[in-house]
Design a protein around this motif. Structure first.
Motif, PDB file in Angstrom:
ATOM      1  N   SER A 145      55.298  52.744 119.393  1.00 28.20           N
ATOM      2  CA  SER A 145      56.503  53.029 119.573  1.00 28.20           C
ATOM      3  C   SER A 145      57.684  52.067 118.895  1.00 28.20           C
ATOM      4  N   GLY A 146      58.875  53.044 118.632  1.00 27.07           N
ATOM      5  CA  GLY A 146      60.185  52.044 118.320  1.00 27.07           C
ATOM      6  C   GLY A 146      60.441  52.521 116.867  1.00 27.07           C
ATOM      7  N   PHE A 147      59.912  53.695 116.231  1.00 26.81           N
ATOM      8  CA  PHE A 147      60.367  53.943 114.937  1.00 26.81           C
ATOM      9  C   PHE A 147      61.773  54.718 115.061  1.00 26.81           C
ATOM     10  N   ASP A 148      62.648  54.229 114.178  1.00 22.27           N
ATOM     11  CA  ASP A 148      64.035  55.028 114.116  1.00 22.27           C
ATOM     12  C   ASP A 148      63.807  56.446 113.616  1.00 22.27           C
ATOM     13  N   THR A 149      62.909  56.764 112.787  1.00 23.19           N
ATOM     14  CA  THR A 149      62.914  58.131 112.284  1.00 23.19           C
ATOM     15  C   THR A 149      61.452  58.838 112.302  1.00 23.19           C
ATOM     16  N   GLN A 150      61.145  59.963 112.130  1.00 29.61           N
ATOM     17  CA  GLN A 150      60.016  60.626 112.294  1.00 29.61           C
ATOM     18  C   GLN A 150      59.265  60.219 110.828  1.00 29.61           C
ATOM     19  N   LYS A 151      59.735  60.173 109.825  1.00 31.01           N
ATOM     20  CA  LYS A 151      59.305  59.803 108.699  1.00 31.01           C
ATOM     21  C   LYS A 151      58.546  58.315 108.725  1.00 31.01           C
ATOM     22  N   GLU A 152      59.335  57.692 109.291  1.00 33.30           N
ATOM     23  CA  GLU A 152      58.824  56.110 109.441  1.00 33.30           C
ATOM     24  C   GLU A 152      57.491  56.281 110.429  1.00 33.30           C
ATOM     25  N   GLN A 201      55.404  58.848 110.648  1.00 30.16           N
ATOM     26  CA  GLN A 201      54.593  59.416 109.860  1.00 30.16           C
ATOM     27  C   GLN A 201      53.940  58.555 108.967  1.00 30.16           C
ATOM     28  N   ALA A 202      54.649  57.662 108.205  1.00 27.30           N
ATOM     29  CA  ALA A 202      54.231  56.753 107.230  1.00 27.30           C
ATOM     30  C   ALA A 202      53.347  55.527 107.958  1.00 27.30           C
ATOM     31  N   TYR A 203      53.555  55.241 109.143  1.00 30.31           N
ATOM     32  CA  TYR A 203      52.847  54.312 109.867  1.00 30.31           C
ATOM     33  C   TYR A 203      51.419  55.145 109.994  1.00 30.31           C
ATOM     34  N   LEU A 204      51.292  56.405 110.546  1.00 25.65           N
ATOM     35  CA  LEU A 204      50.021  57.211 110.658  1.00 25.65           C
ATOM     36  C   LEU A 204      49.114  57.180 109.321  1.00 25.65           C
ATOM     37  N   PHE A 205      49.924  57.307 108.364  1.00 24.06           N
ATOM     38  CA  PHE A 205      49.121  57.533 107.064  1.00 24.06           C
ATOM     39  C   PHE A 205      48.645  56.111 106.405  1.00 24.06           C
ATOM     40  N   SER A 206      49.483  54.994 106.929  1.00 24.50           N
ATOM     41  CA  SER A 206      49.116  53.851 106.519  1.00 24.50           C
ATOM     42  C   SER A 206      47.666  53.295 107.475  1.00 24.50           C
ATOM     43  N   VAL A 207      47.593  53.785 108.634  1.00 25.70           N
ATOM     44  CA  VAL A 207      46.427  53.559 109.636  1.00 25.70           C
ATOM     45  C   VAL A 207      45.282  54.331 109.033  1.00 25.70           C
ATOM     46  N   ALA A 208      45.646  55.546 108.570  1.00 29.15           N
ATOM     47  CA  ALA A 208      44.413  56.318 108.110  1.00 29.15           C
ATOM     48  C   ALA A 208      43.863  55.679 106.816  1.00 29.15           C
ATOM     49  N   ALA A 209      44.560  54.983 106.086  1.00 31.21           N
ATOM     50  CA  ALA A 209      44.136  54.314 104.814  1.00 31.21           C
ATOM     51  C   ALA A 209      43.618  52.857 104.819  1.00 31.21           C
TER      52      ALA A 209
END
Length: 72
Positions: free
Chosen positions: A35-42, A44-52
């Motif tokens: 938790s704690g992201f200011d925007t949805q894009k942030e 989503q970027a975290y999810l993509f970094s976890v997947a990679a």
């Protein structure tokens, strides 16, 4: 392995929810909430970094802890 996850708005902040699969002992779905992201894009970027990440799906937690089972 295909990464499954979603972003959820909680109040004014966004959360990333990573699906970790089913716990074979309890047969419950395992999820990790970040938790704690200011925007949805942030989030989503975290999810993509976890997947990679090479550690995704290895059972290693965010603090380097692993889940131990008896008999292993």
């Amino acid at each position: 392995m295909v990464m499954r996850g979603q972003t959820v708005k909680r109040g004014r902040k966004w959360s990333a929810v990573v699906y970790l699969g089913v716990d074979h002992e309890t047969r419950r779905k395992r999820r990790k909430w970040i938790s704690g992201f200011d925007t949805q894009k942030e989030a989503q970027a975290y999810l993509f970094s976890v997947a990679a990440s090479p550690a995704f799906g290895s059972g290693v937690g965010p603090r380097g802890s692993t889940r131990l089972r008896l008999g292993d």
